[in-house]
Design a protein around this motif. Sequence first.
Motif: not given
Length: 988
Positions: A603-610, A788-793, A819-827, A840-842
Amino acid sequence: AVTSGGTIPDRGLFGVFLVGEKSSRVGELDEEMVYESRVGDVFVLGASSWRIEDITPDRVLVSPAPGQPGRLPFWHGDTPGRPAELGRALGAFVRELAALPADAAVARVQAAGLDDFAAGNLVAYLAEQREATRHVPDDRTLVVERFRDELGDWRLVVHSPYGAKVHAPWALAIAARLRERYGMDAQAVHADDGIVLRIPDTDEPPPSDLALFDADEIERIVVDELGSSALFAARFRECAARSLLLPRRRPDKRVPLWQQRQRAAQLLSVASRYASFPIVLETVRECLQDVFDVPGLVHLMRDLAGRKARLVEVETPSASPFARSLLFHYIGAFMYEGDAPLAERKAQALALDSALLAELLGQADLRELLDPDVVAEAAAELQRLTADRRAYDLEGVADLLRTLGPLTTDEVTARITLRGGAEVLAVAAARWLAELEGTRRAIRVRIGGAEHWAAIEDAGRLRDALGAPLPVGVAEAFMEPVDDPLGDLLSRYARTHGPFRAGEAALRFGLGTAVVTETLRRLSATGRVAEGEFLPVEALTGPPGTEWCDAGVLRMLRRRSLARLRAEVEPSPPEALARFLPAWHGIGASRLRGIDALVQAIEQLQGAAVPASALESLILPARVPDYSPALLDELTSAGEVIWTGRGGLPGGDGWISLYLADTAPLLMGGPAEITLTPVHTAVLGALSDGGALFFRTLSDRINGTNDPELVTVVWDLVWAGLLTNDTLAPLRATLGSGRPAHRSRAVTRRGRPVLPSRTGPPTVAGRWWLPPARVQDPTRRAHALAETLLDRYGIVIRGAVAAERTPGGFAAVYPVLRALEDGGRCRRGYFVEGLGAAQFALPGAVDRLRAMRAGEQRAIVLAAADPASPYGAAVPWPERPDDAATGHRPGRKAGALVVLVDGHLVLYVERGGRTLLSFHSAQESGVSGEGNSLQPAVDALALAVREGALGKLTVERADGESINDSPLAAALEAAGFHPTPRGLRLRS
């Protein structure tokens, strides 16, 4: 021009841009680029040279510098375009040259005044254009060229010599047609030699009729589109300034251009309601007559319709020579948009549907976002209860009544400030109110059964809205009825209070709650107030319910709350991020095991090319204790996890990505470009029904007789992202062979090849099928990618997004993160030093990062391309003074390793260990505990080899020299490496 006093006036500071020897770009205003100049720079203006003596906030002071060479001032987008007459003559000259043989064309150009080299280059340039598009644009032939850009979208280039005065209105009309046809704003850039447009990927290529218009309608289309163009806004500002509708407060001080634009935009929003407003008409006239050549465009459309000129359509694999010149201007216009997120424009590489984005994000829970202290402070400021906002004289009390509305005597007393106690304040308030009443500037009215003081201007509103009896003697001018008296009172009440409930306003005015609620809903429909749950739980005095708040007050509360959240975060050093990321991915400290740990890792790695070679040797085992390939095969065969190729590499290796099945259509990238042979097409056609086939069944279905060829085709489609398998067994077989998939074959002990088996070679085992179709909606894709980027990093930084080669780069996900920041989902804040301000950070990630500022002597081995390693992505590679001498530079390459000690990069190991780079000398002082970080890094590398993650490792060179002559040899031998003729080796 330079004034007689030796200064450059307003227009000079932001119109004439000075360019020094080491100038750098510092901002962008409208279409003009601002360059930084230094004191002492010399520039040429007119026939004179001038030296910069001083640069102040509002002017540049210069002095004459006769005889000293300097640079010309720089304009961008401020030069008049090529006239249509000159363009027609230029096109005729090009047509004449194109019809001549090469030698004759060179002679003709030389006769026009060019030397041998210039003439040869010009004729060769025209020949290259003819070879690329089969046509050279001239006054009788216009070329519409289309090709795909790096992202797979269409670029449409209209080649025409008729100049920017004709191309500018033509580009507006084409953009309008594209918006009507595709439902999104097209990016269009015009120049003297043509128009460049970017069109989203479609099933059918864009037709050439996008550029053809009826000559009788083209002028109307241009006029309709002109009002929404950037040119109209810029010219309106200039017209308004000339007509003194934008006066300066101080004639001797300039007004910054960004403030002029804001004031002009506000004026335009009002003036646009009146079709006959003189400044609007003058702006339209100036654009159509001075900037555009609309008659020339109409004449061109008539020539195309009358077959006097023709429009040729060509499709090229890449940009032609003429198109490359135009694309240079296109890139210059759009490449810096992501650098200024506060000044974003409508035309972005990714068009977002705001309504759909709001639906995806959900309704923001402002109870959790708004800070209770901020709400209390803002309410006190709005009510003039803070010390700096209280009244201290008669005029201040009059202003209180006008701003806040009717107040009782005690409420007025609470809002004035004087030396002395409460008795002094009460006496002063009574005296000033009586004086205002005596001069007919205030009146007494009864509201809700209590006596209030009100400004005389509110007399008519209070009478009509509340039925309050007015005292005798009120002037008739203040008794005239207004359109919406109750709406005016409630709107002012909202402007001067924080979030409130309808019952509170009803009690204030002595009205029924239903009456107030209905009026507030009417105000909400016009955008003046907002309804929702705003008050924090700590500030509630009763059960939760719906509150009302003025729209401007709500924006202020959100800004202040976000500012307070940002202020709580102090930036951490980059080494703290390097400690945080492995812990965030659960490397070495995973609390889950088995399938649960694997699902969390995917779930954290999905979409990342490795790299495929590192997936099951380093990346997944580091995250999943007791990892077994059977665990991953269980998920892929059950359809819960999907893997796709992202590009092949030599030796059978390649880049792959894992996805959870439910999010794969949103996160999967587009397929890579590949040359499809009939066999490729047959394989895709055989699987197009959605089924999954074994290799032998697939071969029979396409009537294949050549297994090696079919194996090659299958893996071509895999690495292009067009084919996948229900297990990773064929990928493991390919990696185990150490050769590309199409070259691997089983061999008997006597060296004879084994005949093809009934199921096919091991490198194509399992069932093959087509990945699910991608979701095409750009908003949903951007939303999924941002989450996904927030969850990964945990902390999303521009460099990390760029390292993943995300289409559109950081600018593609920035609007969603905001928009996620405006909704309080990240900073959003400055969490890591030196890595840019757009981070941007959780919330939980920020606390964990701050807790890791103090590290420990811990060494970990990671794949260089592992998302858990920030080096080469979010954090740049450390500088090495001998990089040029060694000829090796670190990179996020397949097969490469990094060894981190306490978050510091200590070792970089190329594939197989052939080359080793050390960074320990620069980091020794920063490692806590022991004084040298090299030995712990080497020990960790040896442990990874012994545990089987790397198989074997042979170090041949270190820091550009033979390992036998390197100081690292002693550390490697102490860790268990033993000498061999090729270098130091260690086996698992």
